[in-house]
Motif scaffolding. Structure first.
Motif, mmCIF file in Angstrom:
data_model
loop_
_atom_site.group_PDB
_atom_site.id
_atom_site.type_symbol
_atom_site.label_atom_id
_atom_site.label_comp_id
_atom_site.label_asym_id
_atom_site.label_seq_id
_atom_site.Cartn_x
_atom_site.Cartn_y
_atom_site.Cartn_z
ATOM 1 N N THR B 42 79.283 31.721 34.207
ATOM 2 C CA THR B 42 78.598 30.608 34.884
ATOM 3 C C THR B 42 77.246 30.335 34.220
ATOM 4 O O THR B 42 76.905 29.179 33.937
ATOM 5 N N SER B 45 77.739 28.667 30.950
ATOM 6 C CA SER B 45 78.123 27.270 31.121
ATOM 7 C C SER B 45 76.894 26.391 31.366
ATOM 8 O O SER B 45 76.744 25.316 30.776
ATOM 9 N N GLU B 46 75.993 26.878 32.225
ATOM 10 C CA GLU B 46 74.758 26.129 32.511
ATOM 11 C C GLU B 46 73.926 25.954 31.238
ATOM 12 O O GLU B 46 73.451 24.855 30.928
ATOM 13 N N ARG B 49 75.503 23.720 28.528
ATOM 14 C CA ARG B 49 75.361 22.310 28.893
ATOM 15 C C ARG B 49 73.946 21.834 28.620
ATOM 16 O O ARG B 49 73.731 20.721 28.133
ATOM 17 N N GLY B 100 70.213 16.076 37.042
ATOM 18 C CA GLY B 100 71.076 17.106 37.619
ATOM 19 C C GLY B 100 70.454 17.691 38.870
ATOM 20 O O GLY B 100 69.565 17.090 39.478
ATOM 21 N N LEU B 101 70.901 18.883 39.239
ATOM 22 C CA LEU B 101 70.405 19.519 40.450
ATOM 23 C C LEU B 101 69.154 20.353 40.184
ATOM 24 O O LEU B 101 68.514 20.820 41.110
ATOM 25 N N LEU B 103 69.173 23.294 38.793
ATOM 26 C CA LEU B 103 69.489 24.694 39.040
ATOM 27 C C LEU B 103 69.950 25.424 37.785
ATOM 28 O O LEU B 103 70.101 26.639 37.796
ATOM 29 N N GLY B 104 70.201 24.701 36.712
ATOM 30 C CA GLY B 104 70.788 25.300 35.523
ATOM 31 C C GLY B 104 69.965 26.440 34.965
ATOM 32 O O GLY B 104 70.424 27.580 34.879
ATOM 33 N N GLY B 107 68.770 28.977 37.879
ATOM 34 C CA GLY B 107 69.941 29.682 38.396
ATOM 35 C C GLY B 107 70.513 30.636 37.373
ATOM 36 O O GLY B 107 70.856 31.775 37.693
#
Lengths: 138, 134
Positions: B42, B45-46, B49, B100-101, B103-104, B107
């Motif tokens: 995960t 992936s963040e 991106r 986006g949010l 959070l990438g 997070g």
């Protein structure tokens, strides 16, 4: 580009995500679902993510958007089948999917949407806050 | 000590999927627990991106590493994009310049054991993360 199939079963659209989606595929699914909700007039959407071994913030946001768009189009969304490790990771990532209804599997998701439909029938005459009527769980 | 690295270019959405798949394969090979595999894939992936969207593309390098006690995975995300002007702000939950949010970055940092950013406005960004077997 691959596409996630959307199946109609009675008053429900069922989406089972079986592939590791590129971002564009997720966005396409969002559009496809909105169109199918309007075309079919269903009142429920079930998104099965049991095959996904991760949900990152992009997919999480896409699911949240699908749920919001569905609600505006008079359909309720239930996300089903989230794996335990995915749930732990999502919360730690900071994405707890507020306002999204979840169930452990497709069967329980269908049951949840069925109860919502029953309740809506009862509330039909004096329902001045339609947004509130569907949020509670029994 | 480290083994040979595997590198991937990140230029399209499809490349982000490839990064996830490579990180998953290596996570299984070093025997990370299922939850740790999920967290690392995960986070990767963040960050992949981010490399694509904010860095304008770049390269990801995945390496199996060990210290005296444990095995782990190191992943480096490098781009020659605009860099991060205010790092503290960029690491704040909910802050985004990309719609986006937000959070990438913040997070992803929570999901790994080690997290380092080397960035300079106009020069690009390199982020290094490590996840160790427990």
């Amino acid at each position: 580009m691959e596409r996630v199939p959307v199946l109609k079963i009675g008053d429900i659209l069922l989406v089972s995500i079986q592939i590791d989606m590129e971002d564009q595929v997720a966005l396409q699914l969002q559009e496809d679902l909105a169109e199918r909700i309007v075309a079919t007039g269903v009142h429920g959407v079930i998104i099965d993510i049991s095959a996904l071994d991760i949900v990152d913030s992009f997919v999480g946001r896409t699911i949240a958007t699908i749920a919001s768009v569905s609600r505006v189009l008079d359909a309720e969304t239930v996300v089903v089948g989230m794996r335990p490790a995915v749930a732990i990771t999502l919360v730690e990532l900071g994405l707890s999917l507020p306002g999204i209804r979840t169930a452990l599997n497709v069967e329980l998701g269908i049951e949840m949407l069925g109860r919502r439909a029953d309740r809506d029938d009862e509330l039909f005459d004096d329902d001045d806050e339609p947004g509130q009527a569907v949020v509670t769980t029994p | 000590m480290s083994d040979e690295s595997q590198r991937l270019r990140v230029v399209t959405d499809q490349d982000v999927v490839r990064v996830r798949q490579l990180v998953r394969t290596v996570s299984v090979a070093v025997k990370l627990s299922l939850v740790d595999q999920t967290k690392l894939v995960t986070a990767a992936s963040e960050l992949a991106r981010n490399t694509l969207v904010y860095g304008g593309g770049g390269e990801v390098e995945v390496t199996r590493v060990h210290n005296e006690r444990r095995a782990g995975i190191r992943i480096v995300f490098a781009d020659q994009g605009p860099g991060i002007v205010d790092l503290d702000l960029a690491l704040t939950d909910g802050y985004t310049t990309g719609g986006g949010l937000g959070l990438g970055l913040s997070g992803a940092r929570r999901l790994v054991d080690e997290f380092a950013i080397d960035t300079e406005p106009g020069k690009g960004t390199t982020i290094t993360i490590v996840k160790w077997c427990r």
